[in-house]
Write a protein that holds these residues in place. Structure first.
Motif, PDB file in Angstrom:
ATOM      1  N   GLY A 143       3.450  87.798  39.796  1.00 18.22           N
ATOM      2  CA  GLY A 143       4.510  88.595  39.567  1.00 18.22           C
ATOM      3  C   GLY A 143       4.754  89.505  38.539  1.00 18.22           C
ATOM      4  N   CYS A 144       4.193  89.018  37.208  1.00 22.38           N
ATOM      5  CA  CYS A 144       4.334  89.654  36.293  1.00 22.38           C
ATOM      6  C   CYS A 144       3.152  90.803  36.310  1.00 22.38           C
ATOM      7  N   VAL A 145       1.730  90.419  36.668  1.00 25.01           N
ATOM      8  CA  VAL A 145       0.817  91.342  37.033  1.00 25.01           C
ATOM      9  C   VAL A 145       1.316  92.567  38.021  1.00 25.01           C
ATOM     10  N   ILE A 146       2.058  92.289  39.008  1.00 25.01           N
ATOM     11  CA  ILE A 146       2.717  93.302  39.861  1.00 25.01           C
ATOM     12  C   ILE A 146       3.743  94.038  39.036  1.00 25.01           C
ATOM     13  N   GLY A 147       4.585  93.399  38.065  1.00 25.41           N
ATOM     14  CA  GLY A 147       5.489  94.213  37.497  1.00 25.41           C
ATOM     15  C   GLY A 147       4.787  95.222  36.425  1.00 25.41           C
ATOM     16  N   VAL A 148       3.879  94.757  35.850  1.00 28.07           N
ATOM     17  CA  VAL A 148       3.005  95.403  34.758  1.00 28.07           C
ATOM     18  C   VAL A 148       2.484  96.855  35.595  1.00 28.07           C
ATOM     19  N   ILE A 149       1.808  96.557  36.912  1.00 36.31           N
ATOM     20  CA  ILE A 149       1.395  97.733  37.439  1.00 36.31           C
ATOM     21  C   ILE A 149       2.561  98.704  37.610  1.00 36.31           C
ATOM     22  N   SER A 197      14.139 102.852  28.999  1.00 33.74           N
ATOM     23  CA  SER A 197      14.978 103.318  27.488  1.00 33.74           C
ATOM     24  C   SER A 197      14.403 103.126  26.293  1.00 33.74           C
ATOM     25  N   LEU A 198      13.671 101.897  26.395  1.00 38.66           N
ATOM     26  CA  LEU A 198      12.941 101.421  25.192  1.00 38.66           C
ATOM     27  C   LEU A 198      11.867 102.386  24.702  1.00 38.66           C
ATOM     28  N   TYR A 199      11.106 102.614  25.823  1.00 39.73           N
ATOM     29  CA  TYR A 199       9.940 103.593  25.778  1.00 39.73           C
ATOM     30  C   TYR A 199      10.527 105.329  25.266  1.00 39.73           C
ATOM     31  N   LEU A 200      11.575 105.693  26.207  1.00 38.17           N
ATOM     32  CA  LEU A 200      11.844 106.778  25.687  1.00 38.17           C
ATOM     33  C   LEU A 200      12.420 107.148  24.343  1.00 38.17           C
ATOM     34  N   ALA A 201      12.935 106.092  23.739  1.00 35.30           N
ATOM     35  CA  ALA A 201      13.524 105.910  22.228  1.00 35.30           C
ATOM     36  C   ALA A 201      12.443 106.124  21.533  1.00 35.30           C
ATOM     37  N   ILE A 202      11.350 105.203  21.539  1.00 38.62           N
ATOM     38  CA  ILE A 202      10.486 105.037  20.757  1.00 38.62           C
ATOM     39  C   ILE A 202       9.666 106.243  20.693  1.00 38.62           C
ATOM     40  N   SER A 203       9.514 106.872  22.081  1.00 34.35           N
ATOM     41  CA  SER A 203       8.465 107.864  22.146  1.00 34.35           C
ATOM     42  C   SER A 203       9.391 109.344  21.487  1.00 34.35           C
ATOM     43  N   SER A 204      10.289 109.402  21.646  1.00 34.57           N
ATOM     44  CA  SER A 204      11.368 110.594  21.099  1.00 34.57           C
ATOM     45  C   SER A 204      11.097 110.454  19.588  1.00 34.57           C
ATOM     46  N   SER A 205      11.320 109.172  19.033  1.00 35.61           N
ATOM     47  CA  SER A 205      11.285 109.108  17.661  1.00 35.61           C
ATOM     48  C   SER A 205       9.927 109.798  17.073  1.00 35.61           C
ATOM     49  N   VAL A 206       8.936 109.110  17.573  1.00 37.64           N
ATOM     50  CA  VAL A 206       7.574 109.463  17.235  1.00 37.64           C
ATOM     51  C   VAL A 206       7.215 110.727  17.336  1.00 37.64           C
ATOM     52  N   GLN A 207       7.805 111.538  18.368  1.00 45.58           N
ATOM     53  CA  GLN A 207       7.503 112.936  18.322  1.00 45.58           C
ATOM     54  C   GLN A 207       8.553 113.785  17.398  1.00 45.58           C
ATOM     55  N   LEU A 208       9.727 113.275  17.455  1.00 45.44           N
ATOM     56  CA  LEU A 208      10.368 113.631  16.284  1.00 45.44           C
ATOM     57  C   LEU A 208       9.739 113.607  14.560  1.00 45.44           C
ATOM     58  N   ARG A 209       9.308 112.324  14.333  1.00 40.36           N
ATOM     59  CA  ARG A 209       8.432 112.206  13.225  1.00 40.36           C
ATOM     60  C   ARG A 209       7.156 113.065  13.038  1.00 40.36           C
ATOM     61  N   ASN A 210       6.562 113.243  14.079  1.00 45.11           N
ATOM     62  CA  ASN A 210       5.589 114.015  14.111  1.00 45.11           C
ATOM     63  C   ASN A 210       5.950 115.578  13.972  1.00 45.11           C
ATOM     64  N   ALA A 211       6.885 115.991  14.658  1.00 43.39           N
ATOM     65  CA  ALA A 211       7.300 117.480  14.289  1.00 43.39           C
ATOM     66  C   ALA A 211       7.892 117.490  12.922  1.00 43.39           C
ATOM     67  N   ILE A 263       5.000  97.864  27.517  1.00 42.07           N
ATOM     68  CA  ILE A 263       4.880  97.258  28.906  1.00 42.07           C
ATOM     69  C   ILE A 263       4.428  95.890  28.825  1.00 42.07           C
ATOM     70  N   GLY A 264       3.418  95.531  27.856  1.00 39.72           N
ATOM     71  CA  GLY A 264       2.917  94.222  27.792  1.00 39.72           C
ATOM     72  C   GLY A 264       3.891  93.286  26.923  1.00 39.72           C
ATOM     73  N   GLY A 265       4.559  93.785  26.105  1.00 38.41           N
ATOM     74  CA  GLY A 265       5.852  93.272  25.498  1.00 38.41           C
ATOM     75  C   GLY A 265       6.848  92.721  26.429  1.00 38.41           C
ATOM     76  N   PHE A 266       7.160  93.801  27.298  1.00 32.60           N
ATOM     77  CA  PHE A 266       8.383  93.098  28.038  1.00 32.60           C
ATOM     78  C   PHE A 266       8.100  92.031  29.068  1.00 32.60           C
ATOM     79  N   TRP A 267       6.955  92.298  29.579  1.00 34.66           N
ATOM     80  CA  TRP A 267       6.342  91.433  30.632  1.00 34.66           C
ATOM     81  C   TRP A 267       5.936  89.908  30.145  1.00 34.66           C
ATOM     82  N   LEU A 268       5.416  90.089  28.876  1.00 36.93           N
ATOM     83  CA  LEU A 268       5.137  88.696  28.241  1.00 36.93           C
ATOM     84  C   LEU A 268       6.485  88.046  28.111  1.00 36.93           C
ATOM     85  N   PHE A 269       7.442  88.649  27.659  1.00 33.94           N
ATOM     86  CA  PHE A 269       8.585  88.097  27.346  1.00 33.94           C
ATOM     87  C   PHE A 269       9.351  87.415  28.398  1.00 33.94           C
ATOM     88  N   TYR A 270       9.190  88.289  29.542  1.00 33.55           N
ATOM     89  CA  TYR A 270       9.812  87.724  30.791  1.00 33.55           C
ATOM     90  C   TYR A 270       8.915  86.349  31.378  1.00 33.55           C
TER      91      TYR A 270
END
Length: 378
Positions: A57-63, A158-172, A26-33
């Motif tokens: 606006g970025c603060v509201i976007g982060v929330i 999409s980015l979060y789900l991809a990374i999260s699924s990858s982390v869960q797969l590696r843990n499994a 989240i921080g990376g996305f909104w700092l890039f914006y």
């Protein structure tokens, strides 16, 4: 995490275990914006006074993005399909709220304090818009912004789900690998622990024979040798490897015990090249083989028997041969034994090295018997 209260252990489940990942994305996305906004202002020489509103606006976007993350976290136990649907739905209100804020920012941001005294011809020819836009135009602007910002929030999801699924797969995968490794170690321990009772059973039978024959001194020597052998063998981990030199040392301790029983019948020859002495092998892997050679070779004949332990390197593998030059076929007497022997050795090699190991036995033309084992050279 656990909390201990009044000697009672209370398990506490972490509510947001992947919060660091969500915060980073989240921080990376909104700092890039925000960085793109600053870059555009610098390139177009715009007034940087509006930057504070963009930052707000970025603060509201982060929330709003964090609220989308909470929705996804609630669906963490579901399938990836359910997570994608939840993300697609949650991004709609987030994009609508952020689009509304952006429109309000454009319509109601304060004008600069310093205005030019006379407008240019281009500006003078265009009437100033002093009234707010119509409701229909506001709705259309919000809808246009919703589409744009929907894809922004969806890209983060999409980015979060991809990374999260990858982390869960590696843990499994790590958990499965650890479970397989533990099961493998347990199997090796079970096979290794079969050796000592088998050896103890045979040695106690020999000791009983010495006592019944009133060979007290020889029986005492066997007890001392038995104690030394067990003290040495029980000090090693069944799942660890030892050097071939140590393995041969264990076998010589055992053979010293058997020499008490057969002082005139047993002769031992060891041929191990110095270059192979430090090669790693499973502990006591030769024990059942040497026992079988004594039981089916030396014990069943009155002739002198030479027991030979020989090691060599062949095609990048360690090959160890144990043979006796006299005595009947041990396979013929297998029905009288406990069934551990060669099967134990072959099972341990297969569990440790898989198809890279080899274990076979054969009768010799002169009446003796040979067992050959091979394993990767480590």
């Amino acid at each position: 995490m656990r909390i201990v209260w009044a000697d009672v252990v209370i398990p506490v489940r972490t509510r947001l275990p992947d919060l660091p990942l969500a915060a980073a994305t989240i921080g990376g996305f909104w700092l890039f914006y925000l960085a793109t906004i600053v870059l555009r202002m610098a390139l177009l020489e715009e007034n940087f006074r509006a930057l504070q509103y963009r930052a707000a606006g970025c603060v509201i976007g982060v929330i709003l993005t964090f609220l989308v993350y909470l929705v996804l976290h609630r669906a963490a136990a579901e399938s990836i399909r359910i997570k994608v649907i939840a993300a697609a739905i949650a991004c709609v209100p987030a994009a609508a709220i952020f689009s509304t804020f952006n429109l309000a920012f454009m319509l109601y941001q304060p004008l600069p304090r310093s205005m030019p005294e006379a407008p240019t011809a281009a500006v003078a020819s265009r009437p100033l818009q002093t009234h707010p836009p119509s409701d229909a135009r506001v709705a259309r602007l919000i809808a246009d912004g919703l589409v744009t910002w929907y894809f922004f929030f969806a890209a983060w999801a999409s980015l979060y789900l991809a990374i999260s699924s990858s982390v869960q797969l590696r843990n499994a995968e790590r958990r499965a690998s650890r479970a397989e490794r533990d099961a493998h170690a347990a199997q090796l321990r079970a096979l290794r622990y079969q050796v000592n009772p088998h050896f103890l059973f045979n040695t106690l039978n020999s000791l009983s024979s010495l006592v019944l024959s009133r060979r007290e001194e020889e029986a005492e020597n066997m007890i001392v040798g038995l104690s030394t052998f067990f003290r040495a063998s029980l000090s090693i981990d069944p799942t660890d490897n030892i050097s071939l030199a140590e393995e041969i040392k264990f076998q010589l301790l055992y053979l010293d015990i058997e020499k008490v029983r057969f002082p005139n019948r047993l002769r031992v020859t060891v041929r191990v090249p110095k270059a192979l002495e430090q090669v790693q092998v499973p502990p006591l892997i030769l024990q059942p083989i040497v026992e079988n050679a004594i039981k089916h070779g030396v014990a069943r004949t009155t002739d002198q028997v030479t027991l030979t332990i020989e090691a060599s390197e062949e095609a990048g593998r360690l090959v160890v041969r144990v043979e006796n030059d006299r005595g009947p076929d041990p396979a013929a007497g297998a029905a009288h034994g406990t069934g551990v022997g060669l099967a134990n050795v072959c099972d341990r090699l297969a569990a440790r090295f898989g198809r890279e190991a080899e274990c076979h036995h054969e009768a010799l033309p002169n009446g003796g018997y040979r067992v050959t084992i091979a394993m990767p050279l480590e």
